[in-house]
Design a protein around this motif. Structure first.
Motif, short mmCIF file in Angstrom:
data_model
loop_
_atom_site.label_atom_id
_atom_site.label_comp_id
_atom_site.label_asym_id
_atom_site.label_seq_id
_atom_site.Cartn_x
_atom_site.Cartn_y
_atom_site.Cartn_z
N ASP A 1 -2.42 6.64 -2.45
CA ASP A 1 -3.65 5.60 -1.80
C ASP A 1 -3.98 4.63 -2.90
O ASP A 1 -5.27 4.40 -3.36
CB ASP A 1 -5.03 6.42 -1.82
CG ASP A 1 -4.98 7.56 -0.73
OD1 ASP A 1 -4.26 7.24 0.30
OD2 ASP A 1 -5.89 8.68 -0.92
N ASP B 1 -6.16 5.99 6.67
CA ASP B 1 -6.22 6.96 5.67
C ASP B 1 -7.87 7.03 5.46
O ASP B 1 -8.47 8.10 4.95
CB ASP B 1 -5.65 6.45 4.19
CG ASP B 1 -4.13 6.63 4.35
OD1 ASP B 1 -3.64 7.01 5.43
OD2 ASP B 1 -3.60 6.35 3.53
N LEU B 2 -8.65 6.02 5.64
CA LEU B 2 -9.98 6.16 5.55
C LEU B 2 -10.44 7.10 6.71
O LEU B 2 -11.43 7.85 6.27
CB LEU B 2 -10.78 4.73 5.61
CG LEU B 2 -12.19 4.70 5.15
CD1 LEU B 2 -12.45 5.26 3.73
CD2 LEU B 2 -12.75 3.11 5.15
N PRO C 1 0.68 5.04 0.62
CA PRO C 1 -0.44 6.00 1.22
C PRO C 1 -0.30 7.33 0.38
O PRO C 1 -1.52 7.97 0.53
CB PRO C 1 0.26 6.23 2.70
CG PRO C 1 1.13 5.11 2.92
CD PRO C 1 1.67 4.91 1.57
N LEU D 1 -13.91 -2.15 6.12
CA LEU D 1 -13.61 -0.85 5.48
C LEU D 1 -14.42 -0.81 4.25
O LEU D 1 -14.74 0.39 3.96
CB LEU D 1 -12.13 -1.20 4.86
CG LEU D 1 -11.33 -1.04 6.07
CD1 LEU D 1 -9.98 -1.40 5.22
CD2 LEU D 1 -10.99 0.34 6.72
N GLN E 1 -9.33 0.31 -4.45
CA GLN E 1 -8.42 -0.20 -3.61
C GLN E 1 -8.64 -1.22 -2.62
O GLN E 1 -7.86 -2.27 -2.44
CB GLN E 1 -7.51 0.83 -3.04
CG GLN E 1 -7.10 1.96 -3.83
CD GLN E 1 -6.51 1.81 -5.33
OE1 GLN E 1 -5.51 0.72 -5.23
NE2 GLN E 1 -6.96 2.28 -6.24
N ILE E 2 -9.79 -0.99 -2.03
CA ILE E 2 -10.33 -2.27 -1.02
C ILE E 2 -10.58 -3.26 -1.90
O ILE E 2 -10.40 -4.66 -1.32
CB ILE E 2 -11.39 -1.68 -0.35
CG1 ILE E 2 -10.97 -0.39 0.57
CG2 ILE E 2 -12.03 -2.73 0.72
CD1 ILE E 2 -12.07 0.14 1.39
N PHE F 1 -10.71 5.07 -3.54
CA PHE F 1 -10.56 4.22 -2.28
C PHE F 1 -11.28 2.76 -2.17
O PHE F 1 -10.84 1.71 -1.81
CB PHE F 1 -10.88 5.04 -0.97
CG PHE F 1 -10.07 4.54 -0.06
CD1 PHE F 1 -8.83 5.41 0.45
CD2 PHE F 1 -10.50 3.67 1.14
CE1 PHE F 1 -8.16 5.08 1.58
CE2 PHE F 1 -9.72 3.45 2.21
CZ PHE F 1 -8.77 3.85 2.32
N VAL G 1 -3.30 0.41 -3.92
CA VAL G 1 -2.96 -0.95 -3.31
C VAL G 1 -2.54 -1.62 -4.59
O VAL G 1 -3.12 -1.92 -5.51
CB VAL G 1 -4.09 -1.67 -2.60
CG1 VAL G 1 -3.83 -3.03 -2.34
CG2 VAL G 1 -4.46 -1.05 -1.42
N GLU H 1 -3.21 0.70 7.78
CA GLU H 1 -2.98 1.80 7.08
C GLU H 1 -4.19 2.32 6.25
O GLU H 1 -4.39 3.50 6.09
CB GLU H 1 -1.57 1.57 6.10
CG GLU H 1 -0.47 1.29 6.82
CD GLU H 1 0.68 0.86 5.95
OE1 GLU H 1 0.64 0.74 4.65
OE2 GLU H 1 1.91 0.99 6.23
N LEU H 2 -4.71 1.37 5.70
CA LEU H 2 -5.96 1.72 5.20
C LEU H 2 -7.07 2.24 5.79
O LEU H 2 -7.79 3.20 5.53
CB LEU H 2 -6.95 0.79 4.31
CG LEU H 2 -5.99 0.05 3.05
CD1 LEU H 2 -6.55 -1.34 2.61
CD2 LEU H 2 -6.24 0.95 1.68
N TYR I 1 0.88 -1.32 0.08
CA TYR I 1 0.00 0.02 0.06
C TYR I 1 0.82 1.49 0.02
O TYR I 1 1.75 1.42 0.80
CB TYR I 1 -1.01 0.07 1.25
CG TYR I 1 -1.80 1.06 1.32
CD1 TYR I 1 -2.58 1.67 0.20
CD2 TYR I 1 -1.67 1.93 2.38
CE1 TYR I 1 -3.50 2.72 0.43
CE2 TYR I 1 -2.52 3.19 2.46
CZ TYR I 1 -3.56 3.41 1.31
OH TYR I 1 -4.13 4.61 1.43
#
Length: 331
Positions: free
Chosen positions: A93, A163-164, A90, A248, A192-193, A189, A95, A159-160, A88
């Motif tokens: 943003d 940032d979320l 940051p 998430l 990425q999830i 985002f 992944v 980390e996600l 990831y």
């Protein structure tokens, strides 16, 4: 390319001479195993390894082409496990995922790595510092790779989540939620999830089999029975990761819905303001329109104070409407 090749006897490393046949024969005669690590190998380069260790051609094809889902397959002479480590970034943003293919046999481990997000160098170094664990044979290598990959999943999930939280604070801030780029950031985002979930979700079934959990928890060839508690620990960590990913995903969907609702409320507020100003503009326009019809017989048409009286009437009505709309929150 071949990154590393070594023979391990009683948990101690003995450098290989690059000859796979002699390395494998030496490992079997000494009760050890050989571990060969490759990084994005060419087809002709991998052919020599696959022929020497008797790797199944379907698994070899998967290793060369990559882009596989996490899975566990059992063949006559080896076990084949696919893992997808993630990285990831940051700042962007983003992944990104790599791939690790592990071939496990009676006295050998062959690892094939694609991409940069693979912790194999650190895993090998850590194992070589723990000869007691490494002395358990190829199963220890399989466990260490799976454990390192899943533990890194936990770090990425954390980390996600951080940032979320920042994105959530931005969306619900007085000014940030109205940015034209906010919706695209939320959607990115969510993508990425989804990429993260592609790596963690399909790995559940292979970990179930290795850990002996559920209906799929049958004995797996080439994996020692006493290793099951260790794989159960990895399975527990993976369950935590998948729960975090689900949380998430739900949260980012809720944030997107809240952002769209905020935008709708703002648009309604803007429309009310526009309607209020239009209503205020309509009153003097109506009065001026009446007196602009130029009829001969109209009330107070020849009265000397007609013009000031109409202006005062317009101003009074405007003030009245302004106070009315202001009290109702339209302005």
């Amino acid at each position: 390319m071949i990154v590393d090749c070594a023979v391990y006897r009683q948990g101690r490393r003995a450098e290989g001479d690059g000859d796979f046949s002699s390395a494998l024969a030496e490992a079997r005669s000494a009760g050890g195993f050989v571990w060969i690590g490759l990084h994005e190998p060419a087809e002709d380069e991998f052919d020599a390894v696959s022929q020497e260790f008797g790797l199944h051609p379907l698994a070899v094809e998967d290793s060369l082409k990559a882009h596989q889902r996490p899975k566990l397959e059992v063949y006559d002479d080896s076990l084949f496990l696919v893992l997808k480590p993630v990285v990831y970034e940051p700042r962007s943003d983003t992944v990104s995922s790599g791939e690790i293919m592990v071939f496990l046999g009676d006295a050998f481990v062959v690892t094939v790595r694609h991409g940069e997000g693979a912790p194999l160098r650190a895993v090998r170094k850590r194992l070589e510092q723990e000869p007691e664990l490494l002395g358990k044979g190829p199963t220890a290598v399989l466990y260490a790779i799976a454990d390192a990959t899943v533990d890194h999943y936990l770090e990425v999930a954390t980390e996600l989540g951080t940032d979320l939280e920042e994105l959530e604070a931005e969306v619900f801030s007085p000014d940030g939620g109205g940015s034209r780029h906010t919706a695209s950031r939320i959607y990115n985002f969510k993508r990425q999830i989804l990429e993260f979930r592609r790596a963690t979700g399909p790995l559940t079934l292979p970990m179930n089999r290795l850990a002996g959990v559920g209906v799929s928890g049958v004995s797996v060839p080439f994996v020692a029975e006493e290793a099951r508690p260790f794989f159960r620990d990895v399975h527990d960590h993976l369950t935590r990761v998948n729960e975090s990913v689900e949380g998430l995903d739900r949260l980012v969907s809720d944030i997107l819905s809240a952002h769209l609702a905020q935008m709708s409320v703002r648009q309604n507020d803007d429309m009310r303001k526009i309607s209020a100003w239009a209503a205020m503009a309509a009153v003097p326009t109506m009065i001026a329109g009446v007196y602009g019809m130029n009829f001969e017989h109209m009330p107070e048409l020849r009265w000397g104070w007609s013009y000031p009286a109409v202006i005062v009437l317009m101003a009074g009505l405007e003030v009245l409407l302004f106070r009315l709309f202001k009290s109702r929150g339209w302005l």
